[in-house]
Scaffold this motif. Structure first.
Motif, PDB file in Angstrom:
ATOM      1  N   ILE A 144       0.839  -1.205   0.000  1.00 31.66           N
ATOM      2  CA  ILE A 144       0.000   0.000   0.000  1.00 31.66           C
ATOM      3  C   ILE A 144       0.870   1.250   0.000  1.00 31.66           C
ATOM      4  N   LYS A 145       0.579   2.154  -0.905  1.00 33.69           N
ATOM      5  CA  LYS A 145       1.288   3.436  -0.940  1.00 33.69           C
ATOM      6  C   LYS A 145       0.276   4.561  -1.043  1.00 33.69           C
ATOM      7  N   LYS A 146       0.722   5.749  -0.627  1.00 32.85           N
ATOM      8  CA  LYS A 146      -0.248   6.844  -0.652  1.00 32.85           C
ATOM      9  C   LYS A 146      -0.201   7.661  -1.937  1.00 32.85           C
ATOM     10  N   SER A 147       0.941   7.653  -2.641  1.00 36.31           N
ATOM     11  CA  SER A 147       0.968   8.402  -3.891  1.00 36.31           C
ATOM     12  C   SER A 147       1.819   7.664  -4.915  1.00 36.31           C
ATOM     13  N   ARG A 148       1.688   8.083  -6.183  1.00 30.76           N
ATOM     14  CA  ARG A 148       2.412   7.408  -7.264  1.00 30.76           C
ATOM     15  C   ARG A 148       3.706   8.136  -7.621  1.00 30.76           C
ATOM     16  N   LYS A 149       4.145   9.065  -6.747  1.00 22.33           N
ATOM     17  CA  LYS A 149       5.292   9.912  -7.088  1.00 22.33           C
ATOM     18  C   LYS A 149       6.573   9.130  -7.359  1.00 22.33           C
ATOM     19  N   ILE A 150       6.817   8.112  -6.557  1.00 20.36           N
ATOM     20  CA  ILE A 150       8.063   7.347  -6.744  1.00 20.36           C
ATOM     21  C   ILE A 150       7.658   5.903  -7.040  1.00 20.36           C
ATOM     22  N   GLU A 151       6.844   5.738  -8.057  1.00 17.37           N
ATOM     23  CA  GLU A 151       6.257   4.432  -8.324  1.00 17.37           C
ATOM     24  C   GLU A 151       7.304   3.369  -8.648  1.00 17.37           C
ATOM     25  N   ASP A 152       8.356   3.778  -9.334  1.00 16.65           N
ATOM     26  CA  ASP A 152       9.400   2.820  -9.696  1.00 16.65           C
ATOM     27  C   ASP A 152       9.952   2.110  -8.445  1.00 16.65           C
ATOM     28  N   ALA A 153      10.163   2.899  -7.384  1.00 14.95           N
ATOM     29  CA  ALA A 153      10.690   2.335  -6.136  1.00 14.95           C
ATOM     30  C   ALA A 153       9.703   1.328  -5.540  1.00 14.95           C
ATOM     31  N   SER A 154       8.423   1.680  -5.584  1.00 11.37           N
ATOM     32  CA  SER A 154       7.390   0.788  -5.028  1.00 11.37           C
ATOM     33  C   SER A 154       7.292  -0.500  -5.845  1.00 11.37           C
ATOM     34  N   VAL A 155       7.379  -0.350  -7.169  1.00 11.02           N
ATOM     35  CA  VAL A 155       7.294  -1.529  -8.041  1.00 11.02           C
ATOM     36  C   VAL A 155       8.453  -2.477  -7.746  1.00 11.02           C
ATOM     37  N   TRP A 156       9.653  -1.914  -7.592  1.00  7.45           N
ATOM     38  CA  TRP A 156      10.810  -2.795  -7.330  1.00  7.45           C
ATOM     39  C   TRP A 156      10.789  -3.394  -5.927  1.00  7.45           C
ATOM     40  N   GLN A 157      10.210  -2.672  -4.990  1.00  6.26           N
ATOM     41  CA  GLN A 157      10.035  -3.248  -3.651  1.00  6.26           C
ATOM     42  C   GLN A 157       9.150  -4.500  -3.749  1.00  6.26           C
ATOM     43  N   LEU A 158       8.094  -4.382  -4.522  1.00  5.88           N
ATOM     44  CA  LEU A 158       7.175  -5.514  -4.672  1.00  5.88           C
ATOM     45  C   LEU A 158       7.805  -6.641  -5.505  1.00  5.88           C
ATOM     46  N   LYS A 159       8.578  -6.274  -6.499  1.00  4.34           N
ATOM     47  CA  LYS A 159       9.286  -7.300  -7.283  1.00  4.34           C
ATOM     48  C   LYS A 159      10.259  -8.064  -6.367  1.00  4.34           C
ATOM     49  N   TYR A 160      10.850  -7.318  -5.436  1.00  8.11           N
ATOM     50  CA  TYR A 160      11.760  -7.973  -4.489  1.00  8.11           C
ATOM     51  C   TYR A 160      11.014  -8.992  -3.637  1.00  8.11           C
ATOM     52  N   TYR A 161       9.806  -8.665  -3.219  1.00  7.46           N
ATOM     53  CA  TYR A 161       9.012  -9.620  -2.449  1.00  7.46           C
ATOM     54  C   TYR A 161       8.765 -10.894  -3.269  1.00  7.46           C
ATOM     55  N   LEU A 162       8.426 -10.699  -4.539  1.00  8.10           N
ATOM     56  CA  LEU A 162       8.197 -11.869  -5.406  1.00  8.10           C
ATOM     57  C   LEU A 162       9.479 -12.678  -5.568  1.00  8.10           C
ATOM     58  N   TYR A 163      10.574 -11.962  -5.771  1.00  8.85           N
ATOM     59  CA  TYR A 163      11.884 -12.593  -5.934  1.00  8.85           C
ATOM     60  C   TYR A 163      12.257 -13.368  -4.661  1.00  8.85           C
ATOM     61  N   TYR A 164      12.060 -12.712  -3.527  1.00  7.48           N
ATOM     62  CA  TYR A 164      12.411 -13.295  -2.230  1.00  7.48           C
ATOM     63  C   TYR A 164      11.606 -14.568  -1.988  1.00  7.48           C
ATOM     64  N   LEU A 165      10.311 -14.467  -2.211  1.00  6.86           N
ATOM     65  CA  LEU A 165       9.443 -15.630  -1.979  1.00  6.86           C
ATOM     66  C   LEU A 165       9.816 -16.775  -2.913  1.00  6.86           C
ATOM     67  N   LYS A 166      10.217 -16.415  -4.136  1.00  6.82           N
ATOM     68  CA  LYS A 166      10.610 -17.455  -5.100  1.00  6.82           C
ATOM     69  C   LYS A 166      11.837 -18.237  -4.605  1.00  6.82           C
ATOM     70  N   GLN A 167      12.757 -17.542  -3.918  1.00  8.95           N
ATOM     71  CA  GLN A 167      13.936 -18.227  -3.364  1.00  8.95           C
ATOM     72  C   GLN A 167      13.532 -19.306  -2.357  1.00  8.95           C
ATOM     73  N   TYR A 168      12.353 -19.119  -1.770  1.00  8.63           N
ATOM     74  CA  TYR A 168      11.841 -20.104  -0.804  1.00  8.63           C
ATOM     75  C   TYR A 168      10.820 -21.045  -1.437  1.00  8.63           C
ATOM     76  N   GLY A 169      10.801 -21.036  -2.766  1.00  8.99           N
ATOM     77  CA  GLY A 169       9.923 -21.968  -3.480  1.00  8.99           C
ATOM     78  C   GLY A 169       8.477 -21.524  -3.590  1.00  8.99           C
TER      79      GLY A 169
END
Ligand code: SF4
Length: 165
Positions: free
Chosen positions: A75-100
């Motif tokens: 959850i974010k309050k604005s789209r100003k730094i959307e790239d950062a938010s997108v990569w934070q979420l990609k990291y979650y996907l990446y991280y979870l993938k490391q655990y199968g």
């Protein structure tokens, strides 16, 4: 102080400002004093109350909430730094993938704007993620603080007073 762990917040700060990443990781924290951060926490706490919230894994990733059908949300309050938010979420996907944990969906939510952005992890994202993680470790282990950005982002940053001395 150096951390081996890379948190979602660190990924976010890497894209927002490397100086902020360095300050945060060196335990120089001013976030609690910043009104904008308080507003963000309020939105976070006040949104989607029926879902499973704040799922912390290994003190590295903190998923804002998850649906039982395999969808994680940030959850974010604005789209100003959307790239950062997108990569934070990609990291979650990446991280979870490391655990199968695969085949889950990720969504970036903006409750105030009533918008949602779908986020996925492509093969090239995984390659970039390894570079990002290497870069983050290099930055936080450095004795030298990265340069001040001195741009519009600074005006709303919790470290503004510190950086502008
Ligand atoms: S005030 Fe600007 S340079 Fe300093 S940490 Fe914040 S964004 Fe970075």
């Amino acid at each position: 102080m150096m951390h081996e762990k890379v948190t979602g917040v660190m990924i976010y700060y890497y894209f927002v400002c490397r100086r902020k990443l360095w300050l945060f990781n060196n335990d120089i924290s001013m976030e609690d004093e910043n009104e904008l951060v308080q507003i963000g926490k309020f939105i976070d706490n006040d949104s989607y109350s029926s879902e499973r919230k704040h799922i912390m894994i290994n003190e590295e990733i903190n998923i804002d909430f998850a649906e039982s059908r395999g969808v994680i949300h940030e959850i974010k309050k604005s789209r100003k730094i959307e790239d950062a938010s997108v990569w934070q979420l990609k990291y979650y996907l990446y991280y979870l993938k490391q655990y199968g944990v695969e085949n889950i969906e990720a969504k970036l939510d903006y409750p105030l704007l009533k918008k949602t952005v779908d986020v996925s992890l492509a093969e090239q994202d995984e390659k970039k993620m390894t570079e990002i993680l290497d870069n983050i470790k290099e930055i936080i282990q450095s004795e030298d603080i990265p340069e001040c950005l001195n741009n519009n982002i600074c005006k709303k940053c919790a470290y503004f007073d510190l950086c502008m001395i």
